[in-house]
Design a protein around this motif. Structure first.
Motif, mmCIF file in Angstrom:
data_model
loop_
_atom_site.group_PDB
_atom_site.id
_atom_site.type_symbol
_atom_site.label_atom_id
_atom_site.label_comp_id
_atom_site.label_asym_id
_atom_site.label_seq_id
_atom_site.Cartn_x
_atom_site.Cartn_y
_atom_site.Cartn_z
ATOM 1 N N GLU A 1 0.736 -0.838 -0.123
ATOM 2 C CA GLU A 1 -0.067 0.289 -0.145
ATOM 3 C C GLU A 1 1.200 1.373 0.235
ATOM 4 O OE1 GLU A 1 -4.081 0.033 1.895
ATOM 5 O OE2 GLU A 1 -2.250 -1.406 3.565
ATOM 6 N N GLU A 2 2.084 1.374 1.051
ATOM 7 C CA GLU A 2 2.838 2.381 0.421
ATOM 8 C C GLU A 2 4.488 2.068 0.638
ATOM 9 O OE1 GLU A 2 1.888 3.826 4.442
ATOM 10 O OE2 GLU A 2 3.011 2.612 5.832
ATOM 11 N N SER A 3 5.264 2.421 -0.136
ATOM 12 C CA SER A 3 6.653 2.103 -0.138
ATOM 13 C C SER A 3 7.234 1.336 1.472
ATOM 14 C CB SER A 3 7.721 3.448 -0.853
ATOM 15 O OG SER A 3 9.133 3.152 -0.603
ATOM 16 N N GLY A 4 7.658 0.795 0.880
ATOM 17 C CA GLY A 4 8.681 0.197 2.731
ATOM 18 C C GLY A 4 7.263 -0.413 3.901
ATOM 19 N N GLY A 5 6.313 -0.723 3.576
ATOM 20 C CA GLY A 5 4.706 -1.130 4.086
ATOM 21 C C GLY A 5 4.763 -2.678 3.977
ATOM 22 N N PRO A 6 3.832 -3.585 4.285
ATOM 23 C CA PRO A 6 4.042 -4.554 4.490
ATOM 24 C C PRO A 6 3.751 -4.793 2.927
ATOM 25 C CG PRO A 6 2.168 -3.776 5.858
ATOM 26 C CD PRO A 6 2.873 -3.220 5.516
#
Length: 368
Positions: free
Chosen positions: A171-176
């Motif tokens: 969902e977002e960069s670096g997210g799960p």
């Protein structure tokens, strides 16, 4: 005596393979290449392989596949499998192989982005699940024939479309990481649309306006799968057509041994691999297990590959173990499929025992 005869056969096969080939290489000229001349080697590694033109020309999209397809085993099977299916259309006795020279690196990235759903900024989980990026890569291969005055010219191309079976997203960069399974039916529906779009783009490239095209759809395995995915369908487009016709379904699969899938689908083959491992364990105390991979077409085993990891303390151990495996191959494995056994230490491959379908004796190679 049987083992001695086997070793003599191995030496004989090695000498034959290394014997010089007295056939002269052909000098040819590629069409539209100005004064540049090329050489077609007279020898092929195997009878069913394509000859290639020298100097070797790398793909116009070289390296892109390594950034687009996540699993190394998928990369190898995608490239080799596309060439294997191309043999059904472009006879290796007549055609020469060349890596794709028309679809460039920038075109490949552009087409992949155009043919996948656009990801909106700030898109949430629901959007990604409803709009997965189906297409991973577009692979081009060229097939040439020799015409008048020793000139070779393009006679057909193959296009492989690598499609995802699982879409991984954030969902977002670096997210799960999240995962969305893609059914084969859904994948093929999208692959048909993508193939039509790719064909229309191909017809706009100079030199490809009237060239036959073979399309093959490859369904990738999961990213961490120890075995590759498989080709699921092909279709041929004549040189005077810009429309995708009907698809021919393929029934291919790679199976890991031992595994629950192997036990369920191919119980006898799994039992054979397991028994082979048990024979090794009985005589070699540092044995830790083997990994097998079966390649099936229409549920018939075509090739069995087995990897044996072992720690060795000298070359004599490697030779003795390889001789032992040589004997087990003759005793245990039927000869109606290709067999390849790799003996590996922690640092390198120590030996290779292989036998092609229909052969009586396996061949052994000890690496130094």
């Amino acid at each position: 005596m049987k083992k001695l005869n086997g070793c003599l056969m191995v030496i004989l096969l090695f000498l034959v393979a290394c014997a010089p080939n007295n056939n002269e290489d052909e000098v040819v000229q590629e069409e539209d290449s100005g004064e540049e001349t090329s050489i077609v080697p007279s020898a092929k590694l195997e009878e069913e392989n394509y000859r290639m033109i020298l100097p070797y020309k790398t793909s116009a999209a070289r390296g892109v596949i390594n950034r687009q397809v996540a699993n190394r085993v998928d990369i190898d099977e995608f490239e080799q499998g596309l060439r294997r299916h191309s043999k059904e259309v472009y006879d290796p006795d007549r055609y020469f192989f060349q890596e794709g020279q028309y679809i460039t690196e920038s075109m490949t990235y552009e087409w992949i982005d155009d043919l996948n759903p656009k990801v909106e900024e700030g898109a949430g989980e629901e959007f990604h699940r409803d709009n997965p990026r189906y297409l991973s890569h577009i692979l081009e291969q060229n097939y040439l024939v020799q015409g008048e005055d020793n000139a070779v010219n393009l006679a057909g191309i193959s296009i492989g479309l690598a499609m995802k079976s699982v879409y991984r997203f954030q969902e977002e960069s670096g997210g799960p990481d999240y995962y969305e399974d893609i059914s084969e039916e859904e994948m093929m529906k999208k692959a048909d649309e993508i193939a039509q779009d790719v064909l229309e783009r191909i017809r706009q490239i100079e030199g490809l306006e009237n060239v036959p095209v073979m399309f093959a759809i490859y369904r990738e395995a999961e990213q961490n799968s120890p075995v590759p995915g498989s080709f699921v369908a092909t279709t041929n487009v004549s040189g005077d057509s810009s429309s995708i016709g009907s698809w021919q379904d393929l029934n291919e699969e790679y199976i890991l041994f031992p595994s629950s899938e192997g036990r369920e689908k191919y119980y006898e083959d799994q039992e054979l691999v397991t028994s082979f491992g048990n024979e090794i364990a009985e005589f070699f105390p540092n044995y830790v297990g083997i990994v097998g991979e079966g390649f099936y077409v229409n549920e018939e085993l075509q090739k069995l590959t087995i990897e044996i990891p072992l720690d060795f303390y000298g070359k004599a151990e490697v030779i003795g173990f390889s001789q032992y495996i040589y004997g087990l191959v003759q005793e245990m494995f039927p000869d109606y499929y290709d067999l390849e056994i790799k003996v590996e230490s922690s640092t390198k491959m120590e030996s290779l025992i292989y036998r092609e379908s229909g052969e009586e004796e396996p061949t052994v190679h000890i690496f130094h």
